[in-house]
Design a protein around this motif. Sequence first.
Motif, mmCIF file in Angstrom:
data_model
loop_
_atom_site.group_PDB
_atom_site.id
_atom_site.type_symbol
_atom_site.label_atom_id
_atom_site.label_comp_id
_atom_site.label_asym_id
_atom_site.label_seq_id
_atom_site.Cartn_x
_atom_site.Cartn_y
_atom_site.Cartn_z
ATOM 1 N N SER A 1 0.810 -1.220 0.000
ATOM 2 C CA SER A 1 0.000 0.000 0.000
ATOM 3 C C SER A 1 0.843 1.270 0.000
ATOM 4 O O SER A 1 0.298 2.369 -0.121
ATOM 5 C CB SER A 1 -0.947 0.015 1.206
ATOM 6 O OG SER A 1 -0.235 0.278 2.394
ATOM 7 N N TRP A 2 2.161 1.152 0.123
ATOM 8 C CA TRP A 2 3.021 2.340 0.203
ATOM 9 C C TRP A 2 2.789 3.278 -0.982
ATOM 10 O O TRP A 2 2.785 4.499 -0.809
ATOM 11 C CB TRP A 2 4.502 1.941 0.278
ATOM 12 C CG TRP A 2 5.033 1.302 -0.969
ATOM 13 C CD1 TRP A 2 5.012 -0.028 -1.287
ATOM 14 C CD2 TRP A 2 5.605 1.968 -2.096
ATOM 15 N NE1 TRP A 2 5.552 -0.232 -2.542
ATOM 16 C CE2 TRP A 2 5.924 0.991 -3.058
ATOM 17 C CE3 TRP A 2 5.887 3.302 -2.373
ATOM 18 C CZ2 TRP A 2 6.500 1.298 -4.277
ATOM 19 C CZ3 TRP A 2 6.466 3.606 -3.602
ATOM 20 C CH2 TRP A 2 6.772 2.612 -4.533
ATOM 21 N N HIS A 3 2.570 2.739 -2.162
ATOM 22 C CA HIS A 3 2.422 3.577 -3.345
ATOM 23 C C HIS A 3 1.113 4.375 -3.288
ATOM 24 O O HIS A 3 1.099 5.578 -3.599
ATOM 25 C CB HIS A 3 2.487 2.697 -4.600
ATOM 26 C CG HIS A 3 2.824 3.452 -5.841
ATOM 27 N ND1 HIS A 3 2.393 3.041 -7.079
ATOM 28 C CD2 HIS A 3 3.538 4.580 -6.060
ATOM 29 C CE1 HIS A 3 2.841 3.883 -7.996
ATOM 30 N NE2 HIS A 3 3.535 4.829 -7.393
ATOM 31 N N LEU A 4 0.048 3.710 -2.895
ATOM 32 C CA LEU A 4 -1.233 4.399 -2.728
ATOM 33 C C LEU A 4 -1.123 5.469 -1.657
ATOM 34 O O LEU A 4 -1.539 6.616 -1.856
ATOM 35 C CB LEU A 4 -2.332 3.399 -2.363
ATOM 36 C CG LEU A 4 -3.684 4.017 -1.984
ATOM 37 C CD1 LEU A 4 -4.301 4.752 -3.159
ATOM 38 C CD2 LEU A 4 -4.619 2.933 -1.453
ATOM 39 N N LEU A 5 -0.549 5.109 -0.498
ATOM 40 C CA LEU A 5 -0.427 6.083 0.595
ATOM 41 C C LEU A 5 0.431 7.266 0.179
ATOM 42 O O LEU A 5 0.117 8.421 0.501
ATOM 43 C CB LEU A 5 0.133 5.409 1.848
ATOM 44 C CG LEU A 5 -0.768 4.334 2.462
ATOM 45 C CD1 LEU A 5 -0.063 3.666 3.632
ATOM 46 C CD2 LEU A 5 -2.111 4.905 2.872
ATOM 47 N N ASP A 6 1.513 7.008 -0.549
ATOM 48 C CA ASP A 6 2.370 8.094 -1.023
ATOM 49 C C ASP A 6 1.569 9.054 -1.890
ATOM 50 O O ASP A 6 1.635 10.278 -1.713
ATOM 51 C CB ASP A 6 3.556 7.509 -1.790
ATOM 52 C CG ASP A 6 4.560 8.555 -2.225
ATOM 53 O OD1 ASP A 6 4.995 9.361 -1.380
ATOM 54 O OD2 ASP A 6 4.934 8.557 -3.420
ATOM 55 N N HIS A 7 0.813 8.514 -2.820
ATOM 56 C CA HIS A 7 0.008 9.350 -3.715
ATOM 57 C C HIS A 7 -1.014 10.177 -2.930
ATOM 58 O O HIS A 7 -1.130 11.387 -3.140
ATOM 59 C CB HIS A 7 -0.695 8.470 -4.754
ATOM 60 C CG HIS A 7 -1.536 9.244 -5.711
ATOM 61 N ND1 HIS A 7 -1.009 9.896 -6.800
ATOM 62 C CD2 HIS A 7 -2.872 9.479 -5.732
ATOM 63 C CE1 HIS A 7 -1.987 10.508 -7.453
ATOM 64 N NE2 HIS A 7 -3.125 10.262 -6.828
ATOM 65 N N LEU A 8 -1.729 9.521 -2.036
ATOM 66 C CA LEU A 8 -2.771 10.220 -1.276
ATOM 67 C C LEU A 8 -2.184 11.285 -0.356
ATOM 68 O O LEU A 8 -2.727 12.393 -0.247
ATOM 69 C CB LEU A 8 -3.594 9.217 -0.465
ATOM 70 C CG LEU A 8 -4.420 8.213 -1.270
ATOM 71 C CD1 LEU A 8 -5.081 7.202 -0.346
ATOM 72 C CD2 LEU A 8 -5.447 8.911 -2.154
#
Length: 165
Positions: A53-60
């Motif tokens: 989920s790191w990529h999603l969290l980074d984007h958000l």
Amino acid sequence: MSMIGEYFRLTPADLERAREDTDWALDHVEEVREAEEGGPSSVPARHFSTYKSWHLLDHLLKRSGFPVDVVHGEEPLEGADDWGYGPPRYLTAERVRLCSTALGALTYDRLLDGVDPAELDAAEIYPLHWEDRASLEWGRGWFTGLTAYFAAAARDGHAVVVWID
């Protein structure tokens, strides 16, 4: 092979040691991670992972104007070898406190406010193929865990080393 977001809490003294001896840092992280995998403990975990989920969290978080680069870290751990997908970075205890305060004031619902799943597909945010708003719920538990992890690190005055493995 998957890319996994990893975090490890260090006392300020241990961060200084890690900055001086990056081989010790990696050995220390691996030793503590192995011990924590052995079972439950009464002590808050030193290691935490946001898994994929790191990529999603980074984007958000970037989209929200978050004041700390909590996903990638801010300062390079100079001289460290590649810990997966590049060398680790870290957040000082002061930046951990700021991060904890900012995370504590944020909700996952607020992070999702106005997000269109098509936006995530266009930005090629892992795992791709965001079908609808319900698919965005995938990151909620990881965000909640990250918030609790940074609250504990801030409470204990810890710095945090961050890397993608």
